[in-house]
Design a protein around this motif. Sequence first.
Motif, PDB file in Angstrom:
ATOM      1  N   ARG A  12      -4.006  56.564  -5.987  1.00 47.64           N
ATOM      2  CA  ARG A  12      -3.607  57.755  -6.734  1.00 47.64           C
ATOM      3  C   ARG A  12      -3.699  57.576  -8.250  1.00 47.64           C
ATOM      4  O   ARG A  12      -4.023  58.522  -8.971  1.00 47.64           O
ATOM      5  CB  ARG A  12      -2.170  58.141  -6.358  1.00 47.64           C
ATOM      6  N   PHE A  13      -3.411  56.365  -8.716  1.00 52.15           N
ATOM      7  CA  PHE A  13      -3.314  56.176 -10.160  1.00 52.15           C
ATOM      8  C   PHE A  13      -4.231  55.076 -10.700  1.00 52.15           C
ATOM      9  O   PHE A  13      -4.363  54.925 -11.916  1.00 52.15           O
ATOM     10  CB  PHE A  13      -1.864  55.851 -10.561  1.00 52.15           C
ATOM     11  N   GLY A  14      -4.839  54.284  -9.818  1.00 50.62           N
ATOM     12  CA  GLY A  14      -5.732  53.226 -10.282  1.00 50.62           C
ATOM     13  C   GLY A  14      -5.024  52.039 -10.891  1.00 50.62           C
ATOM     14  O   GLY A  14      -5.607  51.286 -11.677  1.00 50.62           O
ATOM     15  N   ILE A  15      -3.739  51.851 -10.554  1.00 51.80           N
ATOM     16  CA  ILE A  15      -2.976  50.727 -11.102  1.00 51.80           C
ATOM     17  C   ILE A  15      -2.530  49.812  -9.971  1.00 51.80           C
ATOM     18  O   ILE A  15      -2.654  50.156  -8.785  1.00 51.80           O
ATOM     19  CB  ILE A  15      -1.728  51.211 -11.878  1.00 51.80           C
ATOM     20  N   ASN A  16      -2.009  48.648 -10.333  1.00 52.29           N
ATOM     21  CA  ASN A  16      -1.481  47.708  -9.349  1.00 52.29           C
ATOM     22  C   ASN A  16      -0.078  47.275  -9.730  1.00 52.29           C
ATOM     23  O   ASN A  16       0.196  46.977 -10.909  1.00 52.29           O
ATOM     24  CB  ASN A  16      -2.371  46.459  -9.261  1.00 52.29           C
ATOM     25  N   ILE A  17       0.814  47.248  -8.743  1.00 46.59           N
ATOM     26  CA  ILE A  17       2.140  46.666  -8.921  1.00 46.59           C
ATOM     27  C   ILE A  17       2.013  45.199  -8.544  1.00 46.59           C
ATOM     28  O   ILE A  17       1.856  44.864  -7.361  1.00 46.59           O
ATOM     29  CB  ILE A  17       3.195  47.377  -8.060  1.00 46.59           C
ATOM     30  N   VAL A  18       2.031  44.311  -9.534  1.00 50.09           N
ATOM     31  CA  VAL A  18       1.748  42.901  -9.266  1.00 50.09           C
ATOM     32  C   VAL A  18       3.005  42.086  -8.993  1.00 50.09           C
ATOM     33  O   VAL A  18       2.925  40.968  -8.476  1.00 50.09           O
ATOM     34  CB  VAL A  18       0.955  42.275 -10.427  1.00 50.09           C
ATOM     35  N   ALA A  19       4.169  42.630  -9.321  1.00 49.39           N
ATOM     36  CA  ALA A  19       5.420  41.926  -9.036  1.00 49.39           C
ATOM     37  C   ALA A  19       6.582  42.910  -9.115  1.00 49.39           C
ATOM     38  O   ALA A  19       6.488  43.949  -9.780  1.00 49.39           O
ATOM     39  CB  ALA A  19       5.641  40.775 -10.005  1.00 49.39           C
ATOM     40  N   ILE A  20       7.657  42.582  -8.412  1.00 52.35           N
ATOM     41  CA  ILE A  20       8.890  43.369  -8.450  1.00 52.35           C
ATOM     42  C   ILE A  20      10.047  42.416  -8.734  1.00 52.35           C
ATOM     43  O   ILE A  20      10.249  41.433  -8.009  1.00 52.35           O
ATOM     44  CB  ILE A  20       9.140  44.116  -7.124  1.00 52.35           C
ATOM     45  N   LYS A  21      10.794  42.718  -9.802  1.00 48.49           N
ATOM     46  CA  LYS A  21      11.970  41.909 -10.117  1.00 48.49           C
ATOM     47  C   LYS A  21      13.221  42.670  -9.690  1.00 48.49           C
ATOM     48  O   LYS A  21      13.376  43.841  -9.992  1.00 48.49           O
ATOM     49  CB  LYS A  21      12.026  41.609 -11.623  1.00 48.49           C
ATOM     50  N   ARG A  22      14.094  41.959  -8.985  1.00 52.71           N
ATOM     51  CA  ARG A  22      15.361  42.549  -8.536  1.00 52.71           C
ATOM     52  C   ARG A  22      16.459  41.548  -8.842  1.00 52.71           C
ATOM     53  O   ARG A  22      16.589  40.520  -8.190  1.00 52.71           O
ATOM     54  CB  ARG A  22      15.307  42.863  -7.041  1.00 52.71           C
ATOM     55  N   GLY A  23      17.233  41.851  -9.884  1.00 51.02           N
ATOM     56  CA  GLY A  23      18.236  40.875 -10.320  1.00 51.02           C
ATOM     57  C   GLY A  23      17.538  39.626 -10.832  1.00 51.02           C
ATOM     58  O   GLY A  23      16.634  39.686 -11.662  1.00 51.02           O
TER      59      GLY A  23
ATOM     60  N   GLN B 255      13.725  49.607  -4.790  1.00 48.63           N
ATOM     61  CA  GLN B 255      15.075  50.115  -4.968  1.00 48.63           C
ATOM     62  C   GLN B 255      15.265  50.586  -6.405  1.00 48.63           C
ATOM     63  O   GLN B 255      14.624  50.077  -7.333  1.00 48.63           O
ATOM     64  CB  GLN B 255      16.108  49.028  -4.650  1.00 48.63           C
ATOM     65  N   LYS B 256      16.143  51.550  -6.563  1.00 50.77           N
ATOM     66  CA  LYS B 256      16.491  52.005  -7.907  1.00 50.77           C
ATOM     67  C   LYS B 256      16.989  50.818  -8.734  1.00 50.77           C
ATOM     68  O   LYS B 256      17.811  50.020  -8.260  1.00 50.77           O
ATOM     69  CB  LYS B 256      17.573  53.090  -7.840  1.00 50.77           C
ATOM     70  N   GLY B 257      16.476  50.691  -9.938  1.00 50.93           N
ATOM     71  CA  GLY B 257      16.854  49.579 -10.803  1.00 50.93           C
ATOM     72  C   GLY B 257      15.905  48.402 -10.741  1.00 50.93           C
ATOM     73  O   GLY B 257      15.981  47.500 -11.578  1.00 50.93           O
ATOM     74  N   ASP B 258      15.000  48.381  -9.741  1.00 48.74           N
ATOM     75  CA  ASP B 258      13.982  47.334  -9.692  1.00 48.74           C
ATOM     76  C   ASP B 258      13.103  47.413 -10.937  1.00 48.74           C
ATOM     77  O   ASP B 258      12.845  48.497 -11.472  1.00 48.74           O
ATOM     78  CB  ASP B 258      13.086  47.495  -8.460  1.00 48.74           C
TER      79      ASP B 258
END
Length: 221
Positions: free
Chosen positions: A171-182, A196-199
């Motif tokens: 849809r956007f041509g981007i990549n989510i390469v990592a997710i930080k949670r806390g 999750q909200k806040g990620d």
Amino acid sequence: MRKEFAVIGLGRFGGSICKELVDQGVEVMAIDISEEKVGNFANIASHAVVADTTDEQVLRELGLRNFDHVIVAIGDDIQSSILTTLMLKEIGVGYITVKAQNDYHEKVLRKIGADQVVHPERDMGRRIAHKILSNNVLDYLELSDEHSIVELVAGDTLNGNTIIDLDVRARFGINIVAIKRGRDINVSPQATDPIQKGDILIVIGADSDINRFEKNLMDEK
């Protein structure tokens, strides 16, 4: 083998790089034409030397051609910055990073062989501007004139969705390469991993595509 670095110019930018490299446990030679500045790094750097780096013979005597990476962080003296870079190339330094004052300075540095040119003031200004303009942007790193890595905070719109639900690449041509949670960070997250909200999403892509993603799917925290 441990890499050896040299930092030429011990103002705020060069001094900061020198201290950070030392903190990372690498060998650093700190060089400046000012005795006072060199004195401030005598107990920080592996070696601290007062020298005029526009003199090719001085550079040879310092053995800089044997260093893996030399950072030219000379402040407002553009002529000295250019001459130092040219001399470093002449003696065969393998990799040179140079601080540029403006676009013209950068063009000259690239023509004479600088391997990497940085604009710390301009780049920091862009990062701050991106933070000011969006409540979702935590940090911004420019990769090129058109591509960046951005940290975005997930709001209610993304809560509970997986990467495959969002289909961001298509849809956007981007990549989510990592997710930080806390304190945890998920590098190369799976398509089925829920957000999750806040990620904090670490996103890479073209600036225009990242902006579209933010406007369409991000919201207030």
